[in-house]
Design an enzyme around this catalytic site. Sequence first.
Site, PDB file in Angstrom:
ATOM      1  CG  HIS A 128      -1.946   0.954   1.353  1.00  0.00           C
ATOM      2  ND1 HIS A 128      -1.730   2.264   1.688  1.00  0.00           N
ATOM      3  CD2 HIS A 128      -3.277   0.825   1.159  1.00  0.00           C
ATOM      4  CE1 HIS A 128      -2.895   2.902   1.698  1.00  0.00           C
ATOM      5  NE2 HIS A 128      -3.849   2.046   1.377  1.00  0.00           N
ATOM      6  CG  ASP A 205       0.367  -2.908   6.015  1.00  0.00           C
ATOM      7  OD1 ASP A 205      -0.623  -3.085   6.758  1.00  0.00           O
ATOM      8  OD2 ASP A 205       0.303  -2.284   4.933  1.00  0.00           O
ATOM      9  CD  GLN A 208      -7.076  -4.958   3.649  1.00  0.00           C
ATOM     10  OE1 GLN A 208      -8.087  -5.619   3.835  1.00  0.00           O
ATOM     11  NE2 GLN A 208      -7.107  -3.653   3.444  1.00  0.00           N
ATOM     12  CE  LYS A 231      -8.038  -1.230   5.384  1.00  0.00           C
ATOM     13  NZ  LYS A 231      -7.806   0.192   5.412  1.00  0.00           N
ATOM     14  CB  CYS A 369      -3.645   3.346  -1.582  1.00  0.00           C
ATOM     15  SG  CYS A 369      -4.743   4.716  -1.234  1.00  0.00           S
TER      16      CYS A 369
END
Lengths: 411, 151
Positions: A128, A205, A208, A231, A369
């Site tokens: 991202h 990261d 998700q 999220k 993104c």
Amino acid sequence: MDHTAATFDVSKVRRDFPILAEQVNGKPLVYLDNAATTLKPNRVIEAIEHHYRHETANVHRGVHTLSERATAAYEGAREKIRRFLNAASREEILLTGGTTDSINLVAQCFGRAFIGAGDEILITEMEHHSNIVPWQMLCEEKKCVLKVVPFNEDGELDMDAYRALLGPKTKLVAAVYISNSLGTINPVREMIGAARAQGTPVLIDAAQAVSYAPIDVQDLDCDFLAFSGHKLFGPTGVGVLYGKKDLLNRMPPYRGGGDMIESVSFAKTTFNSLPYKFEAGTPNIADVIGLGAAIDYVAEIGLPNTHPHRQELLRYATAKLEEIPGVRIIGRAREKTSVISFVHPDVHAHDMGTLVDKQGVAIRTGHHCTQPVMDHFEISATSRASVSLYNTIEEMDILAEAVRKAIDIFH
Amino acid sequence: MTDKDISRLYQQVVIAHNRDPHNYGPLAEATHQARGYNPVCGDAVTVYFSLRDGTVTAASFEGDCCAVCTCSASLLTDRLTGMDAPAFEALMTEFERLVKPRRTTVIDEQLLGELNVFEGIREFPSRVPCATLPWHTARAAWASLPQVSTE
């Protein structure tokens, strides 16, 4: 609530999310933009409302009753987050504004202190923008070099390239766990293992990943892990940075102010201990409490209990969309979840987004993104349907029908 | 919203221009060009034109964009030929008034001509930038107009 493996019941879960009763353009809402943000269950909405109605106060400094209540709720949420990630200590849980904020904290505090000219930062081609741009800014300032691990046509990382690029100059690996535009689940355990073997810290990261699978930071052995509350069925504007204590202790703070200090005089200021050293100013109290409620919610449901349902949604929707002439799925990794990106030669993604919205179907369109991912496939945008635990097979049929209708308009 | 709103946005003119845009491709003799990009959605368009004695003699565009943007660029480049800068500005101003979500004034439908096809986009505020991107790009191309362009 009783959400056990045997009884995982979508219709029951749906009742926890009041917005699912909403009508959009005269049609029942079919919410398939979960990779952008997830919906919020009653429990989260009520926790935030409860805070404002019954315990509005600042934290960490008042002796009055409301301040003590607010502090207990706020620090209670931090403890829930610690347990959720199985971090060794609450001092390793930094509360931030979100994944982007967390990554920037690592870039500013770890990067500026420990990465210098000629050093390398290794990321992947499917990051991202929030895990690209902070490193580019650091490279500009420190004259370090950004290296990128490519992925193949299916959207799977080239692990040979990863091992080849990982070298003595690599001072940090920063990689996405699950891609927001491709749905690829990366082999982060293997990546962390290779990096740790040569002493290179790893930032994951998990934006998700956090709503998909339980994460155990001690088991993963990552040095940093970032995610956003919104999220994970929690509120926007709040996120987490997990960091190993020894690293966090060695890192200087980058935002000065209240709460992050032990003592202040014009001669000398002493910084507070972890985690407060990195939490200057009044925090986002209500939303942190809301995130704590979201973690309670997913703990009760049990994310692994939702896997068969989610993977069935992915399989079914992919098959349904592939039946439509011209539709091409972008991202076909063997290890994949929740995200179906697709393109059609006659219907641009923006037109697709507008047209399916008129059928009540919310999808995301654009580059998500992740412009380097779009460049890889030589496209400018995709339509992306992303599913979560409250979606149904019937909704996948509605999506496929809406996509067919959209294409018909252009034929 | 209804299917009627959809058909107001995606009128046959829009579908037709999307399928077979006018003036598509780079312009070899272009004296002016600019690239427009919408970072929010990724739409990219380049507008070209050649200017002689202050008047556009040919115009074209290319890009990777949605049907709304493509049709807008197609119709814009149809109209550019024969225009000078004030005429373009007058048309762009009227076009922006046409697509503005909360319009209260009367539109010069005669000036807009075929561009009236975008009348329904007011119901789709998120898509207005798709329609205006080629126009802002053309304005940028005019602005870079070199002082020595006319004889």
